[in-house]
Design a protein around this motif. Structure first.
Motif, PDB file in Angstrom:
ATOM      1  N   GLY A  93      26.034 -57.975  23.312  1.00 41.57           N
ATOM      2  CA  GLY A  93      24.957 -58.093  24.290  1.00 41.57           C
ATOM      3  C   GLY A  93      24.455 -59.520  24.394  1.00 41.57           C
ATOM      4  O   GLY A  93      25.221 -60.454  24.629  1.00 41.57           O
ATOM      5  N   ASP A  94      23.155 -59.705  24.182  1.00 44.07           N
ATOM      6  CA  ASP A  94      22.554 -61.034  24.286  1.00 44.07           C
ATOM      7  C   ASP A  94      22.298 -61.662  22.923  1.00 44.07           C
ATOM      8  O   ASP A  94      21.462 -62.538  22.784  1.00 44.07           O
ATOM      9  N   ARG A  95      23.040 -61.222  21.902  1.00 47.42           N
ATOM     10  CA  ARG A  95      22.865 -61.747  20.547  1.00 47.42           C
ATOM     11  C   ARG A  95      24.207 -62.166  19.948  1.00 47.42           C
ATOM     12  O   ARG A  95      25.253 -61.584  20.239  1.00 47.42           O
ATOM     13  N   VAL A  96      24.152 -63.198  19.093  1.00 48.41           N
ATOM     14  CA  VAL A  96      25.315 -63.672  18.342  1.00 48.41           C
ATOM     15  C   VAL A  96      24.966 -63.617  16.869  1.00 48.41           C
ATOM     16  O   VAL A  96      23.871 -64.040  16.456  1.00 48.41           O
ATOM     17  N   TYR A  97      25.886 -63.097  16.047  1.00 51.14           N
ATOM     18  CA  TYR A  97      25.697 -63.007  14.598  1.00 51.14           C
ATOM     19  C   TYR A  97      26.778 -63.848  13.932  1.00 51.14           C
ATOM     20  O   TYR A  97      27.976 -63.678  14.194  1.00 51.14           O
ATOM     21  N   LEU A 115      23.579 -64.635   6.903  1.00 50.19           N
ATOM     22  CA  LEU A 115      23.781 -64.158   8.257  1.00 50.19           C
ATOM     23  C   LEU A 115      22.605 -64.570   9.144  1.00 50.19           C
ATOM     24  O   LEU A 115      21.451 -64.329   8.802  1.00 50.19           O
ATOM     25  N   THR A 116      22.917 -65.183  10.289  1.00 52.86           N
ATOM     26  CA  THR A 116      21.901 -65.648  11.225  1.00 52.86           C
ATOM     27  C   THR A 116      22.122 -64.998  12.582  1.00 52.86           C
ATOM     28  O   THR A 116      23.264 -64.829  13.028  1.00 52.86           O
ATOM     29  N   GLU A 117      21.020 -64.663  13.247  1.00 50.55           N
ATOM     30  CA  GLU A 117      21.062 -64.111  14.598  1.00 50.55           C
ATOM     31  C   GLU A 117      20.653 -65.186  15.590  1.00 50.55           C
ATOM     32  O   GLU A 117      19.613 -65.836  15.420  1.00 50.55           O
ATOM     33  N   LEU A 118      21.461 -65.388  16.635  1.00 49.11           N
ATOM     34  CA  LEU A 118      21.199 -66.390  17.660  1.00 49.11           C
ATOM     35  C   LEU A 118      21.016 -65.727  19.014  1.00 49.11           C
ATOM     36  O   LEU A 118      21.582 -64.663  19.283  1.00 49.11           O
ATOM     37  N   ASP A 119      20.243 -66.390  19.868  1.00 52.43           N
ATOM     38  CA  ASP A 119      20.158 -65.977  21.262  1.00 52.43           C
ATOM     39  C   ASP A 119      21.432 -66.434  21.966  1.00 52.43           C
ATOM     40  O   ASP A 119      21.780 -67.622  21.942  1.00 52.43           O
ATOM     41  N   ALA A 120      22.142 -65.508  22.591  1.00 46.73           N
ATOM     42  CA  ALA A 120      23.442 -65.822  23.177  1.00 46.73           C
ATOM     43  C   ALA A 120      23.332 -66.806  24.331  1.00 46.73           C
ATOM     44  O   ALA A 120      24.244 -67.606  24.557  1.00 46.73           O
ATOM     45  N   ALA A 173      18.248 -70.126  17.133  1.00 44.76           N
ATOM     46  CA  ALA A 173      18.265 -69.259  15.948  1.00 44.76           C
ATOM     47  C   ALA A 173      17.008 -68.395  15.954  1.00 44.76           C
ATOM     48  O   ALA A 173      15.891 -68.906  15.906  1.00 44.76           O
ATOM     49  N   LEU A 174      17.192 -67.091  16.016  1.00 44.69           N
ATOM     50  CA  LEU A 174      16.071 -66.162  16.107  1.00 44.69           C
ATOM     51  C   LEU A 174      15.587 -65.704  14.735  1.00 44.69           C
ATOM     52  O   LEU A 174      14.392 -65.569  14.509  1.00 44.69           O
ATOM     53  N   ARG A 175      16.512 -65.463  13.810  1.00 47.83           N
ATOM     54  CA  ARG A 175      16.138 -65.041  12.458  1.00 47.83           C
ATOM     55  C   ARG A 175      17.349 -65.129  11.546  1.00 47.83           C
ATOM     56  O   ARG A 175      18.494 -65.070  11.985  1.00 47.83           O
TER      57      ARG A 175
END
Length: 381
Positions: free
Chosen positions: A280-284, A293-298, A303-305
């Motif tokens: 979706g709109d997230r990159v791990y 492990l980091t979550e990014l806005d695609a 970097a979101l968290r």
């Protein structure tokens, strides 16, 4: 991320309100309102086309937003000249350009334009606009003094490749029916050559989701052997037109992270390509060889968290609102040599755990181990 039905309703209402206010603001000045179009279209980078560019003021407003390439057309030569003059005065000519259009055909292959802004369409039909728009792209039409938006639907025959082996089930078979024998070059992007035959491949991971391609690439000069240092980065491009969206440097990656020698084309750890997932709109991703492990806005790469307790993540799966990760117990914090970074020579296996994380809350639900797993290679054997 998952949302409740009520939350989605609230967000939809807010979006419609913002859209209504923005559409009304067009009466104040199109050049000022132009900056809202990419945002309302969910666009941070890509190709924007303006039909009927007039004096170029609206084009200048579009070009001032994000990493956008803006192409304007007009049926009158005088308007094209005025637009070019205005863009030069603003110092953005090149990133925004204009040309004369006297035909009904737009000079693009199919599925190339992210946003089409149509003031005066000339001979261009709605069908032609839909042809050149990317799936999910937006066409903004000015009719009877009002702006309306039309979204091109995502075709049922185009699939995504969100994980290293297609999906979280690790069955490397796509459901895409649009693919076929190549007929022409759609787009090309650097680096054009692999770094070197004797070292790690220049691209270690690649996935696609939501009309974007994400990859981990070594951008150091090719053919220079081990004399030039690696230059690894996580990058994102529009999957349909190839325009760059964002890039993040990855410091600890490549042969120095998992090998004792530069000539290590056969020693890349098997789990390295499994460190990048897009849903979706997230990159791990792990932004480093031993990183958590980091979550990014695609769309933006922000970097979101970073998920707590996920240091030394080896592999990532994302399915039905859960992140399933493999954690390497034998990994060590980066030191001065590859042997200190990860794995030890002569170890046939290493101890690992498997953990599940709720995507919505970011909390680790459970963790099980020890399990025997593959360790990272540290030499040519």
């Amino acid at each position: 991320m998952r949302q409740s039905k009520r939350a989605r309703q609230v967000l939809t209402a807010i979006s419609m309100f913002v859209l209504a206010v923005s559409l009304c603001s067009a009466a104040v000045g199109e050049d000022a309102w132009a900056g809202d179009i990419p945002r309302l279209s969910g666009l941070t980078g890509g190709l924007v086309v303006h039909l009927g560019c007039g004096d170029g003021k609206m084009m200048a407003g579009l070009a001032g937003q994000g990493q956008l390439l803006v192409h304007g057309f007009d049926t009158k030569a005088d308007n094209v000249a005025r637009t070019r003059e205005h863009l030069r005065a603003k110092g953005i000519y090149g990133r925004a350009t204009a040309q004369l259009l006297t035909t009904a055909a737009l000079p693009y292959a199919e599925n190339m334009v992210n946003v089409m802004v149509i003031g005066q369409a000339g001979k261009v039909t709605d069908e032609e606009v839909m042809r050149v728009l990317v799936p999910g792209g937006a066409a903004w039409h000015r009719r009877d003094g009002k702006w309306t938006r039309t979204i091109k639907p995502w075709p049922a025959d185009i699939d995504e490749w969100t994980h290293w082996l297609h999906g979280p089930d690790c069955n490397a078979v796509s459901k895409d029916k649009a693919i076929g024998a190549p007929r022409r070059m759609k787009w090309i992007a650097s680096p054009f050559w692999s770094r070197h035959h004797h070292t790690v491949p220049s691209v270690t991971s690649m996935v696609t989701a939501g009309g974007r391609i994400f990859y981990i690439v070594d951008e150091a000069p090719s053919g220079m052997g081990g004399s030039a240092p690696d230059k690894w980065a996580l990058g994102a491009r529009d999957a349909f037109n190839g325009l760059g969206l964002w890039e993040k440097t990855i410091d600890l990656w490549g042969w120095k992270a998992w090998s004792d020698e530069w000539t290590c084309r056969f020693t890349i750890p098997t789990h390295v390509p499994r460190r990048l997932v897009a849903v979706g709109d997230r990159v791990y991703v792990t932004l480093g060889f031993n990183a958590p492990l980091t979550e990014l806005d695609a769309a933006s790469g922000e970097a979101l968290r970073t998920f707590e307790g996920t240091d030394f993540t080896d592999e990532i799966l994302c399915d039905k609102g859960l992140l399933i990760v493999s954690l390497n117990h034998a990994a060590q914090h980066p030191g001065s040599g590859a042997k200190q970074r990860k794995g030890l020579p002569g170890e046939p296996t290493t101890k690992k755990s498997v953990a599940a994380i709720d995507v919505a809350t970011g909390k680790m639900l459970w963790k099980k181990g020890d399990f025997e797993g593959l360790h990272s290679k540290t030499g040519s054997m």
